[in-house]
Design a protein around this motif. Structure first.
Motif, PDB file in Angstrom:
ATOM      1  N   SER A   1      24.667  35.498  19.380  1.00 30.58           N
ATOM      2  CA  SER A   1      24.182  35.168  20.726  1.00 30.58           C
ATOM      3  C   SER A   1      24.060  33.663  20.910  1.00 30.58           C
ATOM      4  CB  SER A   1      22.826  35.834  20.985  1.00 30.58           C
ATOM      5  OG  SER A   1      22.958  37.240  20.982  1.00 30.58           O
ATOM      6  N   LEU A   2      23.655  32.974  19.853  1.00 32.01           N
ATOM      7  CA  LEU A   2      23.533  31.518  19.928  1.00 32.01           C
ATOM      8  C   LEU A   2      24.902  30.855  20.023  1.00 32.01           C
ATOM      9  CD1 LEU A   2      21.950  28.922  19.881  1.00 32.01           C
ATOM     10  CD2 LEU A   2      21.762  29.111  17.395  1.00 32.01           C
ATOM     11  N   PHE A   3      25.879  31.352  19.280  1.00 34.19           N
ATOM     12  CA  PHE A   3      27.230  30.796  19.358  1.00 34.19           C
ATOM     13  C   PHE A   3      27.820  31.005  20.751  1.00 34.19           C
ATOM     14  CE2 PHE A   3      27.151  30.210  14.832  1.00 34.19           C
ATOM     15  CZ  PHE A   3      28.090  29.208  14.606  1.00 34.19           C
ATOM     16  N   GLN A   4      27.531  32.155  21.337  1.00 35.91           N
ATOM     17  CA  GLN A   4      28.006  32.412  22.697  1.00 35.91           C
ATOM     18  C   GLN A   4      27.357  31.437  23.682  1.00 35.91           C
ATOM     19  OE1 GLN A   4      26.990  36.560  22.977  1.00 35.91           O
ATOM     20  NE2 GLN A   4      28.641  37.169  21.600  1.00 35.91           N
ATOM     21  N   GLN A   5      26.101  31.128  23.442  1.00 33.27           N
ATOM     22  CA  GLN A   5      25.391  30.172  24.289  1.00 33.27           C
ATOM     23  C   GLN A   5      25.984  28.773  24.123  1.00 33.27           C
ATOM     24  OE1 GLN A   5      21.064  28.752  23.666  1.00 33.27           O
ATOM     25  NE2 GLN A   5      20.840  30.519  25.012  1.00 33.27           N
ATOM     26  N   LEU A   6      26.266  28.403  22.886  1.00 33.92           N
ATOM     27  CA  LEU A   6      26.863  27.087  22.619  1.00 33.92           C
ATOM     28  C   LEU A   6      28.264  26.989  23.232  1.00 33.92           C
ATOM     29  CD1 LEU A   6      25.710  26.658  18.916  1.00 33.92           C
ATOM     30  CD2 LEU A   6      25.042  25.184  20.828  1.00 33.92           C
ATOM     31  N   GLU A   7      28.966  28.121  23.234  1.00 34.30           N
ATOM     32  CA  GLU A   7      30.293  28.176  23.853  1.00 34.30           C
ATOM     33  C   GLU A   7      30.187  27.886  25.349  1.00 34.30           C
ATOM     34  OE1 GLU A   7      34.199  31.007  23.064  1.00 34.30           O
ATOM     35  OE2 GLU A   7      32.194  31.890  22.987  1.00 34.30           O
ATOM     36  N   GLU A   8      29.154  28.438  25.976  1.00 31.79           N
ATOM     37  CA  GLU A   8      28.929  28.208  27.401  1.00 31.79           C
ATOM     38  C   GLU A   8      28.571  26.751  27.683  1.00 31.79           C
ATOM     39  OE1 GLU A   8      25.895  30.974  28.466  1.00 31.79           O
ATOM     40  OE2 GLU A   8      27.176  32.738  28.233  1.00 31.79           O
ATOM     41  N   GLU A   9      28.035  26.092  26.659  1.00 32.88           N
ATOM     42  CA  GLU A   9      27.654  24.687  26.803  1.00 32.88           C
ATOM     43  C   GLU A   9      28.830  23.740  26.563  1.00 32.88           C
ATOM     44  OE1 GLU A   9      24.280  23.914  24.279  1.00 32.88           O
ATOM     45  OE2 GLU A   9      23.147  25.618  25.086  1.00 32.88           O
ATOM     46  N   GLY A  10      29.999  24.310  26.230  1.00 35.02           N
ATOM     47  CA  GLY A  10      31.191  23.480  26.083  1.00 35.02           C
ATOM     48  C   GLY A  10      31.770  23.381  24.685  1.00 35.02           C
ATOM     49  N   TYR A  11      31.112  23.948  23.706  1.00 28.43           N
ATOM     50  CA  TYR A  11      31.648  23.916  22.339  1.00 28.43           C
ATOM     51  C   TYR A  11      32.746  24.973  22.181  1.00 28.43           C
ATOM     52  CZ  TYR A  11      27.699  20.958  21.071  1.00 28.43           C
ATOM     53  OH  TYR A  11      26.793  19.922  20.997  1.00 28.43           O
ATOM     54  N   LYS A  12      33.728  24.660  21.367  1.00 32.20           N
ATOM     55  CA  LYS A  12      34.803  25.608  21.070  1.00 32.20           C
ATOM     56  C   LYS A  12      34.406  26.428  19.840  1.00 32.20           C
ATOM     57  CE  LYS A  12      38.438  22.596  22.894  1.00 32.20           C
ATOM     58  NZ  LYS A  12      39.672  21.813  22.562  1.00 32.20           N
ATOM     59  N   VAL A  13      34.487  27.744  19.951  1.00 29.62           N
ATOM     60  CA  VAL A  13      34.051  28.623  18.861  1.00 29.62           C
ATOM     61  C   VAL A  13      35.198  29.518  18.397  1.00 29.62           C
ATOM     62  CG1 VAL A  13      32.432  30.416  18.129  1.00 29.62           C
ATOM     63  CG2 VAL A  13      31.681  28.653  19.742  1.00 29.62           C
ATOM     64  N   THR A  14      35.388  29.579  17.091  1.00 23.96           N
ATOM     65  CA  THR A  14      36.332  30.514  16.489  1.00 23.96           C
ATOM     66  C   THR A  14      35.528  31.643  15.855  1.00 23.96           C
ATOM     67  OG1 THR A  14      37.976  28.799  16.002  1.00 23.96           O
ATOM     68  CG2 THR A  14      38.109  30.842  14.719  1.00 23.96           C
ATOM     69  N   TYR A  15      35.798  32.881  16.287  1.00 21.80           N
ATOM     70  CA  TYR A  15      35.136  34.053  15.729  1.00 21.80           C
ATOM     71  C   TYR A  15      36.109  34.733  14.768  1.00 21.80           C
ATOM     72  CZ  TYR A  15      31.876  33.394  19.633  1.00 21.80           C
ATOM     73  OH  TYR A  15      30.968  32.865  20.524  1.00 21.80           O
ATOM     74  N   LEU A  16      35.836  34.634  13.487  1.00 22.78           N
ATOM     75  CA  LEU A  16      36.737  35.174  12.477  1.00 22.78           C
ATOM     76  C   LEU A  16      36.704  36.693  12.434  1.00 22.78           C
ATOM     77  CD1 LEU A  16      35.878  32.738   9.530  1.00 22.78           C
ATOM     78  CD2 LEU A  16      37.926  32.664  10.972  1.00 22.78           C
ATOM     79  N   ASP A  17      37.881  37.308  12.363  1.00 26.65           N
ATOM     80  CA  ASP A  17      37.985  38.754  12.185  1.00 26.65           C
ATOM     81  C   ASP A  17      37.580  39.129  10.768  1.00 26.65           C
ATOM     82  OD1 ASP A  17      39.039  39.483  14.735  1.00 26.65           O
ATOM     83  OD2 ASP A  17      40.976  38.664  14.125  1.00 26.65           O
ATOM     84  N   VAL A  18      37.284  40.404  10.564  1.00 24.31           N
ATOM     85  CA  VAL A  18      37.024  40.922   9.222  1.00 24.31           C
ATOM     86  C   VAL A  18      37.976  42.085   8.967  1.00 24.31           C
ATOM     87  CG1 VAL A  18      34.598  40.240   9.150  1.00 24.31           C
ATOM     88  CG2 VAL A  18      35.220  42.500  10.057  1.00 24.31           C
ATOM     89  N   ASP A  19      38.171  42.413   7.692  1.00 25.88           N
ATOM     90  CA  ASP A  19      39.041  43.541   7.369  1.00 25.88           C
ATOM     91  C   ASP A  19      38.257  44.851   7.427  1.00 25.88           C
ATOM     92  OD1 ASP A  19      37.548  43.713   4.997  1.00 25.88           O
ATOM     93  OD2 ASP A  19      39.075  42.713   3.777  1.00 25.88           O
ATOM     94  N   ALA A  20      38.889  45.945   7.046  1.00 23.73           N
ATOM     95  CA  ALA A  20      38.268  47.269   7.138  1.00 23.73           C
ATOM     96  C   ALA A  20      37.078  47.438   6.212  1.00 23.73           C
ATOM     97  CB  ALA A  20      39.319  48.341   6.831  1.00 23.73           C
ATOM     98  N   LYS A  21      36.907  46.513   5.267  1.00 22.85           N
ATOM     99  CA  LYS A  21      35.789  46.598   4.327  1.00 22.85           C
ATOM    100  C   LYS A  21      34.653  45.626   4.669  1.00 22.85           C
ATOM    101  CE  LYS A  21      38.382  48.383   0.386  1.00 22.85           C
ATOM    102  NZ  LYS A  21      38.677  48.229  -1.066  1.00 22.85           N
ATOM    103  N   GLY A  22      34.861  44.839   5.725  1.00 23.83           N
ATOM    104  CA  GLY A  22      33.797  43.943   6.179  1.00 23.83           C
ATOM    105  C   GLY A  22      33.836  42.543   5.614  1.00 23.83           C
TER     106      GLY A  22
END
Length: 385
Positions: A104-125
């Protein structure tokens, strides 16, 4: 019979923890900032707790900041590090399976102009180390990853993650959400070489409303709150003395014969998984017994029965489990963790989380699995009509 198996959500405070808190409220109730004896004696006790926690983390006591819990610790670390390093870049990295206090904080920072990369995970987490390496750039100022996932228990390889990040950009700060790992895994923050790490007392038989943040020496961080200058001017406000006293006892107990306690939990986990497999049909266990997973968390899908229905059915037998993270279980929608792992919809819809503590017993597991079997068979018959 009452069986509590929701220890990843919160744990029962130990008697010694309650006694320490009562002592603070009845006897040692002075303000640690006061100069008189009542204040000085409390300040000395707080220093003892800070020293004890520093020893458990493997750091210097000056690198420990008390907070109101894991959520505040994560917020202080992430926003504090970002604001302190914003001139160096505007790129942030985290994973798709983080706790909501991070996402939720990263999403907020994204709204403030920061670029965020959300890394995927595999089937095991687990995150892809190759994708992580590709994502780190000269503009990356912070990477935040949880050490142990709170829903499936996957343990991210922190040392390898740090090595990759620092190899690409030595200025990038690294925060670790250690809320589910503290007391459950053996590590030293110095050995991990991270910049900050959060913990929460109520996850290891301490009180709610108290936690801590490790901040590496000489790492610049901006405070969220200002005021009286407490906690090295990083967390203003009169200290939660009862909470700190309780935290101290919880830390002491967790690290007293720690290996023995971890071994007990891991054996209970193996017994639980084996018993589930032997007694239940058409289930999917998302957690493995290997060292790549935390010793206390088991996530299992009971195909055909919604997790909420099973949860309340078990509650009628005095058994307490979870349908996922305590912070998101009351919100509508599927588990973002299981969804990110690519699980089938019917598996996500029927997933329950059973989380253990060293105070649990084999007898409790037998009773719980027997109850799950009873309700599962009964509910499936009703659903198939």
């Amino acid at each position: 019979m009452e069986v509590y198996l929701d220890n990843a959500a919160t744990t029962k405070p130990a008697d010694e923890v309650v006694d320490a808190m009562v002592k603070s409220l009845k006897v040692m109730y002075g303000n640690p900032s006061s100069l008189h004896r009542k204040g000085v004696e409390v300040e000395k006790e707080i220093k003892k707790v800070r020293k004890l926690l520093a020893k458990a983390l493997g750091c210097n006591e000056k690198e420990v900041i008390f907070t109101s819990g894991g959520t505040e610790a994560n917020n202080l670390a992430i926003r504090g590090l970002v604001k302190a390093n914003s001139r160096k870049g505007n790129h942030l990295i985290t994973s798709k399976i983080e706790h909501k206090s991070v996402l939720s904080l990263f999403q907020q920072l994204e709204e403030e102009g920061y670029k965020v990369t959300y890394l995927d995970v595999d089937a095991k987490g687990f995150i892809s180390l190759e994708k992580l390496e590709e994502s780190v750039t000269k503009d990356t100022i912070l990477v935040s990853v949880m050490q142990v996932n709170n829903e499936v228990g996957s343990i991210q390889p922190i040392k390898e993650i740090v090595k990759i990040i620092k190899g690409k950009n030595s200025d990038t700060r690294i925060h670790i959400d250690g809320v589910q790992s503290f007391g459950k895994l053996k590590y030293s923050v110095k050995d991990l070489e991270v910049d900050s790490l959060s913990i929460s007392a109520h996850k290891f038989h301490g009180p709610k409303g108290i936690g801590a943040l490790y901040i590496k020496n000489n790492v610049r961080m901006m405070p969220l709150m200002v005021g009286g200058g407490q906690e090295s001017e990083l967390r203003a406000g009169t200290e939660n003395v009862p909470g700190i006293f309780g935290l101290g006892e919880a830390v002491r107990l967790s690290f007293e014969e720690q290996e023995k306690k971890i071994d007990k939990i891991r054996k209970l986990k193996k017994y639980l998984i084996d018993t589930l497999k032997e007694n239940l049909e058409d289930i999917h266990i998302s957690t493995e017994e290997s060292e790549q997973y935390a010793p206390h968390i088991v996530n299992v899908s009971l195909k055909g029965v919604r997790s909420e229905i099973m949860l309340h059915s078990l509650e009628s037998d005095g058994i307490y489990i979870s349908s996922g993270s305590a912070c998101s279980s009351k919100k509508r929608g599927y588990s973002h963790v299981l969804e990110a792992m690519g699980m089938k919809e019917n598996h996500i819809d029927s997933a329950i989380r059973i989380s253990l503590s060293y105070i649990n017993t084999v007898e409790e597991i037998d009773y719980a699995v027997g109850s799950i079997k009873k309700h599962l068979n009964s509910l499936r018959k009703i659903i198939r009509r």
